[in-house]
Design an enzyme around this catalytic site. Structure first.
Site, PDB file in Angstrom:
ATOM      1  N   CYS A   2      -9.232   5.533 -11.963  1.00 43.14           N
ATOM      2  CA  CYS A   2      -9.245   6.515 -12.637  1.00 43.14           C
ATOM      3  C   CYS A   2     -10.035   7.709 -11.759  1.00 43.14           C
ATOM      4  O   CYS A   2     -10.597   7.206 -10.804  1.00 43.14           O
ATOM      5  CB  CYS A   2      -9.775   6.502 -14.223  1.00 43.14           C
ATOM      6  SG  CYS A   2      -8.852   5.626 -15.092  1.00 43.14           S
ATOM      7  N   ARG A  27      -5.364   9.265  -8.197  1.00 39.11           N
ATOM      8  CA  ARG A  27      -6.211   7.980  -8.928  1.00 39.11           C
ATOM      9  C   ARG A  27      -5.473   7.797 -10.337  1.00 39.11           C
ATOM     10  O   ARG A  27      -5.720   6.832 -10.948  1.00 39.11           O
ATOM     11  CB  ARG A  27      -7.409   8.308  -8.998  1.00 39.11           C
ATOM     12  CG  ARG A  27      -8.232   8.213  -7.681  1.00 39.11           C
ATOM     13  CD  ARG A  27      -9.873   8.347  -7.801  1.00 39.11           C
ATOM     14  NE  ARG A  27     -10.124   7.066  -8.189  1.00 39.11           N
ATOM     15  CZ  ARG A  27     -10.718   6.195  -7.474  1.00 39.11           C
ATOM     16  NH1 ARG A  27     -10.596   6.195  -6.147  1.00 39.11           N
ATOM     17  NH2 ARG A  27     -11.175   5.104  -7.960  1.00 39.11           N
ATOM     18  N   TRP A  81      -5.711   6.829 -15.309  1.00 42.48           N
ATOM     19  CA  TRP A  81      -4.625   5.755 -15.100  1.00 42.48           C
ATOM     20  C   TRP A  81      -4.731   4.661 -16.093  1.00 42.48           C
ATOM     21  O   TRP A  81      -5.646   3.952 -16.069  1.00 42.48           O
ATOM     22  CB  TRP A  81      -4.778   5.245 -13.898  1.00 42.48           C
ATOM     23  CG  TRP A  81      -3.622   4.244 -13.215  1.00 42.48           C
ATOM     24  CD1 TRP A  81      -3.796   2.733 -13.625  1.00 42.48           C
ATOM     25  CD2 TRP A  81      -2.896   4.246 -12.554  1.00 42.48           C
ATOM     26  NE1 TRP A  81      -2.805   2.433 -12.959  1.00 42.48           N
ATOM     27  CE2 TRP A  81      -2.100   3.029 -12.353  1.00 42.48           C
ATOM     28  CE3 TRP A  81      -2.065   5.402 -11.963  1.00 42.48           C
ATOM     29  CZ2 TRP A  81      -0.664   3.116 -11.192  1.00 42.48           C
ATOM     30  CZ3 TRP A  81      -0.926   5.543 -11.054  1.00 42.48           C
ATOM     31  CH2 TRP A  81      -0.457   3.997 -11.084  1.00 42.48           C
ATOM     32  N   ASN A 107     -14.569   5.271 -15.020  1.00 37.44           N
ATOM     33  CA  ASN A 107     -13.527   4.557 -14.111  1.00 37.44           C
ATOM     34  C   ASN A 107     -13.418   2.785 -13.948  1.00 37.44           C
ATOM     35  O   ASN A 107     -14.760   2.452 -13.817  1.00 37.44           O
ATOM     36  CB  ASN A 107     -13.201   5.057 -12.680  1.00 37.44           C
ATOM     37  CG  ASN A 107     -12.584   4.452 -11.573  1.00 37.44           C
ATOM     38  OD1 ASN A 107     -11.518   3.890 -11.887  1.00 37.44           O
ATOM     39  ND2 ASN A 107     -13.041   4.405 -10.346  1.00 37.44           N
ATOM     40  N   GLY A 108     -12.647   2.211 -14.244  1.00 38.02           N
ATOM     41  CA  GLY A 108     -12.646   0.745 -14.242  1.00 38.02           C
ATOM     42  C   GLY A 108     -12.353  -0.024 -15.364  1.00 38.02           C
ATOM     43  O   GLY A 108     -11.660   0.618 -15.990  1.00 38.02           O
ATOM     44  N   GLU A 489       6.847 -10.126   5.221  1.00 38.62           N
ATOM     45  CA  GLU A 489       6.298  -8.878   4.850  1.00 38.62           C
ATOM     46  C   GLU A 489       5.778  -8.096   6.265  1.00 38.62           C
ATOM     47  O   GLU A 489       5.929  -7.053   6.396  1.00 38.62           O
ATOM     48  CB  GLU A 489       5.359  -9.014   3.738  1.00 38.62           C
ATOM     49  CG  GLU A 489       4.565  -7.831   3.424  1.00 38.62           C
ATOM     50  CD  GLU A 489       5.305  -6.566   2.757  1.00 38.62           C
ATOM     51  OE1 GLU A 489       6.538  -6.726   2.332  1.00 38.62           O
ATOM     52  OE2 GLU A 489       4.585  -5.473   2.682  1.00 38.62           O
ATOM     53  N   LYS A 493       6.853  -4.616   7.538  1.00 35.57           N
ATOM     54  CA  LYS A 493       6.101  -3.327   7.734  1.00 35.57           C
ATOM     55  C   LYS A 493       6.015  -2.802   9.307  1.00 35.57           C
ATOM     56  O   LYS A 493       6.108  -1.502   9.359  1.00 35.57           O
ATOM     57  CB  LYS A 493       4.279  -3.779   7.350  1.00 35.57           C
ATOM     58  CG  LYS A 493       3.812  -4.051   6.423  1.00 35.57           C
ATOM     59  CD  LYS A 493       3.676  -2.881   5.481  1.00 35.57           C
ATOM     60  CE  LYS A 493       5.179  -2.601   4.657  1.00 35.57           C
ATOM     61  NZ  LYS A 493       5.361  -3.214   3.459  1.00 35.57           N
ATOM     62  N   GLU A 496       9.500  -0.779   9.665  1.00 35.80           N
ATOM     63  CA  GLU A 496       9.550   0.446   9.043  1.00 35.80           C
ATOM     64  C   GLU A 496       8.694   1.420   9.507  1.00 35.80           C
ATOM     65  O   GLU A 496       8.785   2.629   9.229  1.00 35.80           O
ATOM     66  CB  GLU A 496       9.337   0.319   7.415  1.00 35.80           C
ATOM     67  CG  GLU A 496       8.046  -0.064   6.817  1.00 35.80           C
ATOM     68  CD  GLU A 496       8.082  -0.258   5.418  1.00 35.80           C
ATOM     69  OE1 GLU A 496       8.808   0.290   4.597  1.00 35.80           O
ATOM     70  OE2 GLU A 496       7.391  -1.142   4.949  1.00 35.80           O
ATOM     71  N   HIS A 512      17.033 -23.507  16.062  1.00 35.17           N
ATOM     72  CA  HIS A 512      18.396 -23.593  15.607  1.00 35.17           C
ATOM     73  C   HIS A 512      19.100 -22.185  16.066  1.00 35.17           C
ATOM     74  O   HIS A 512      20.228 -21.838  15.314  1.00 35.17           O
ATOM     75  CB  HIS A 512      18.544 -23.630  14.056  1.00 35.17           C
ATOM     76  CG  HIS A 512      18.086 -24.925  13.884  1.00 35.17           C
ATOM     77  ND1 HIS A 512      18.839 -26.297  14.071  1.00 35.17           N
ATOM     78  CD2 HIS A 512      17.026 -25.547  13.177  1.00 35.17           C
ATOM     79  CE1 HIS A 512      18.123 -27.322  13.523  1.00 35.17           C
ATOM     80  NE2 HIS A 512      16.916 -26.786  13.189  1.00 35.17           N
ATOM     81  N   LYS A 611      10.141   6.483  -1.011  1.00 34.48           N
ATOM     82  CA  LYS A 611       9.029   5.630  -2.001  1.00 34.48           C
ATOM     83  C   LYS A 611       9.973   5.199  -3.147  1.00 34.48           C
ATOM     84  O   LYS A 611       9.577   3.801  -3.506  1.00 34.48           O
ATOM     85  CB  LYS A 611       7.853   6.733  -2.397  1.00 34.48           C
ATOM     86  CG  LYS A 611       6.882   5.917  -3.073  1.00 34.48           C
ATOM     87  CD  LYS A 611       6.245   4.969  -1.820  1.00 34.48           C
ATOM     88  CE  LYS A 611       5.314   4.046  -2.576  1.00 34.48           C
ATOM     89  NZ  LYS A 611       4.869   2.850  -1.638  1.00 34.48           N
TER      90      LYS A 611
HETATM   91  C1  AGP Z   1       8.126  -1.432   1.688  1.00 39.83           C
HETATM   92  O1  AGP Z   1       7.138  -1.093   2.328  1.00 39.83           O
HETATM   93  C2  AGP Z   1       9.080  -0.756   0.886  1.00 39.83           C
HETATM   94  N1  AGP Z   1       8.326   0.510   0.369  1.00 39.83           N
HETATM   95  C3  AGP Z   1      10.429  -1.212   0.049  1.00 39.83           C
HETATM   96  O2  AGP Z   1      10.577  -2.389   0.742  1.00 39.83           O
HETATM   97  C4  AGP Z   1       9.779  -1.636  -1.509  1.00 39.83           C
HETATM   98  O3  AGP Z   1       9.028  -2.603  -1.671  1.00 39.83           O
HETATM   99  C5  AGP Z   1      11.369  -1.466  -2.056  1.00 39.83           C
HETATM  100  O4  AGP Z   1      11.862  -0.455  -1.847  1.00 39.83           O
HETATM  101  C6  AGP Z   1      11.193  -1.939  -3.547  1.00 39.83           C
HETATM  102  O5  AGP Z   1      10.586  -1.044  -4.210  1.00 39.83           O
HETATM  103  P1  AGP Z   1       9.820  -1.047  -5.506  1.00 39.83           P
HETATM  104  O6  AGP Z   1       8.808  -1.967  -5.673  1.00 39.83           O
HETATM  105  O7  AGP Z   1       9.442   0.146  -6.111  1.00 39.83           O
HETATM  106  O8  AGP Z   1      11.030  -1.641  -6.373  1.00 39.83           O
END
Ligand code: AGP
Length: 616
Positions: A2, A27, A81, A107-108, A489, A493, A496, A512, A611
């Site tokens: 928050c 936040r 939040w 906050n917390g 992961e 990163k 992307e 393989h 996003k």
């Molecule tokens: C990763 O950095 C991306 N933002 C992407 O892979 C993301 O995790 C994926 O689109 C799933 O999103 P979500 O967790 O909102 O479902």
């Protein structure tokens, strides 16, 4: 997560507080509110929704102009939040003591709020919200004997959890008292006015003189400045610092990008997600999820459906659930799962992991599983998101708003939730000895502090690795066992945000096929943290090295033999091997970040990505 801000000084504080909240809205924005002291009375306005809704409520109250007659010289404000308690006006901050003497924003999380609440109710106190925070206002009022600092000191002694708060008392116009324990709080010193807030941007338009408040400190603010002392009453001397950020940097709390800011917010995201849900000896409390203990105890199978980073969090969770609770787990990419007529039904628990709660494929997979009779649990960061409606139970990550498209803090919070869930299963199914369970619970609670130190300790070496490899056109990531999802992961990163092609492979599978990719210029990033298969990973690393590739290993502190095999070794703290991914991912996030930045790219908004992916 928050946002809080307080002001004390000669100017009408309403516009200052509202502007400050605007800088803290990242936040949380479930609700917002403020309380302003004018003379001996306190006026309060709260509203559900974002700041625009608070603006409307203030308009309706006839006080939005912020003129001297309606404004006040002492005030506090909050943007919420939601964690404990629904998104309602009653649950919005500021919270008051029942006699109206104290207003407080927090906050917390107050972990022992239930016991305090019971005690207060037994004494006849009427609580007006469902929040954990409200009890703090009542405690301060009960501890007040003319000195607000003393009342706050007595109050923090009664609290358990992680929190920062700011309070004011009707009898003491011109005084604000704040306290900090494991969530941020900072002071801004103006000319004859003082600000106390969760983050510097909240008051940066007014002053650039900043005095940080540390853990375990109480700050007493007046228009003339502040006095800081420890919870134990020891005075603290600290010189203010001058912040030189421009406006753009201020939005990001001084970091160059949201991604870097969010990498640094990871310890807080884990603290918020974990600390009030697990306590050694008392077990894991997931009662906020709606999950039924009896169902969990008899569970036959778990299926995880998710996309991208969330899928990787599910893969880490699989190791935790299978290792600790001995329940079989399948993980599937949601866009595949939804079209393969999966065999699933009553008795199965399907976990949909989605930070946004709106990913179309994940929602479709959850819906399908539910139609087939499975119980569906959503793990999400967004209250009220569609995932919460497509499920029978919800476990929230509490990472706060993530703006960078590349998921960082939401990933570690998802992994933390999977650990909590696995520990809960182990507890219910009695699959671990009590002392092992307690040790793991404590280890999980220790993560935020250790992670904070890890971000600092690995930053320099990771940046130098990035510098050396910035012009590469391919990176290979290798790992086995629980290190594999970390590689997946890390590779995601890098690709992307830097647009460099990457491959992430199970190290044992390398010969393989992928080994053909290696030549003397190939950087190979290997997750070689402690695990039951570390020896095997080291053998694979030797094989890579024999082909002349440049090896960069992530290893557990004290694991010197990794250093003997890799060209470059980045060490992360030791913990139980199941928990290692929370540390191992940090250098990989930073590597992706620095490589991309050195290439001059916009890490917060990589090309072609969004996003929230609401289309399939
Ligand atoms: C990763 O950095 C991306 N933002 C992407 O892979 C993301 O995790 C994926 O689109 C799933 O999103 P979500 O967790 O909102 O479902």
């Amino acid at each position: 997560m928050c946002g809080i801000i307080g002001y004390v000084g000669p100017r009408p504080c309403q516009p200052i507080l509202v502007a400050g909240l605007g800088k803290l809205e990242y936040r949380g924005y479930d609700s917002a509110g403020l309380a302003i002291m004018t003379g001996g009375s306190i006026e309060k306005v709260r509203a559900v929704g974002n700041l625009a809704m608070l603006g409307e409520a203030l308009d309706a109250a006839g006080r939005l102009d912020g003129d001297a007659t309606n404004g006040g010289s002492t005030g506090i404000a909050h943007t919420r939040w939601a964690t404990h308690g629904r998104v309602t006006e009653q649950n919005a901050h500021p919270h008051s003591a029942d006699d109206g003497s104290v207003e407080m924003v927090l906050n917390g999380i107050v972990e022992n709020h239930a016991e305090i609440r019971e005690g207060l109710q037994a004494e006849g106190v009427e609580l007006s919200s469902e929040t954990d925070a409200e009890v703090v206002a009542h405690l301060i009022a009960r501890n007040f004997e003319g000195d607000l600092t003393e009342a706050v000191r007595a109050t923090v002694g009664e609290l358990r959890g992680h929190f920062s708060f700011v309070a004011m008392h009707r009898d003491l116009p011109g005084v604000l008292v704040g306290a900090r324990w494991e969530t941020p709080l900072t002071v801004g010193l103006g000319e004859g006015e003082t600000f106390v807030a969760s983050a510097i941007p909240a008051f940066m338009a007014e002053t650039r003189e900043v005095l940080p408040v540390e853990n375990g400190e109480i700050v007493t603010a007046t228009a003339d400045g502040v006095e800081i002392e420890t919870f134990a009453g020891e005075p603290v001397e600290r010189d203010p610092e001058t912040v030189t950020w421009d406006e753009e940097a201020a939005e990001k709390s001084g970091y160059e990008t949201f991604m870097m800011k969010e990498i640094h917010e990871q310890p807080e995201a884990i603290a918020e997600t974990v600390l009030d849900r697990v306590r050694p000896g008392e077990g894991v409390d997931l009662s906020d999820s709606g999950l039924d203990d009896e169902f969990l105890a008899g569970l036959g199978r778990v299926v995880v459906v998710a996309c991208g980073t969330s899928y990787h969090a599910g893969l880490v969770g699989r190791y935790a659930i299978e290792t600790w609770a001995r329940v079989p787990v399948e993980c599937d990419i949601a866009s595949e799962y939804r079209y393969r007529d999966p065999v699933v039904g009553p008795g199965d628990l399907v976990i949909g992991i989605t930070q946004s709660g709106e990913t179309a494929d994940t929602l479709a997979a959850m819906k399908l599983a539910r139609e087939k009779g499975a119980t569906v649990l959503a793990v999400t960061n967004v209250m009220g998101s569609q995932a919460t409606r497509e499920s029978d139970a919800v476990l929230y990550t509490r990472a706060g708003l993530e703006i960078g498209v590349a998921a960082t803090k939401t990933f570690v919070a998802q992994v933390a939730v999977m650990y909590l869930f696995a520990l809960k299963l182990a507890e219910l199914r009695e699959t671990l000895p009590a002392e092992v369970l307690e040790g793991l619970e404590q280890a999980l609670r220790d993560i935020p502090e250790l992670m904070d130190a890890t971000i600092d300790s690995v930053s320099e070496v990771v940046e130098s690795v990035a510098e050396r490899h910035v012009d590469q056109d391919f990176f290979l990531y290798l790992g086995r066992h629980i290190g594999l999802p970390v590689c997946l992961e890390g590779a995601l990163k890098l690709k992307e945000v830097s647009y460099i092609p990457t491959d992430a492979y199970a190290a044992g599978e390398m010969k393989h096929g992928p080994i053909a990719l290696l030549d003397e210029s190939t950087p190979v990033v290997c997750v070689a943290t402690d695990s039951p298969v570390l020896d095997k990973v080291l053998s694979n690393l030797e094989e890579v090295r024999a082909r002349g590739a440049d090896t960069i290993a992530i290893a557990t502190e004290g694991s010197d033999r990794v250093g003997e095999v890799a060209d470059e070794t980045i060490f992360v703290p030791a913990t139980d091997w199941v928990l290692q991914p929370l540390f191992a991912i940090i250098p990989l996030q930073l590597l992706a970040y620095h490589v991309a930045r050195k290439r001059g790219l916009n890490v917060d908004q990589p090309r072609n990505l969004a996003k929230t992916v609401t289309v399939e």
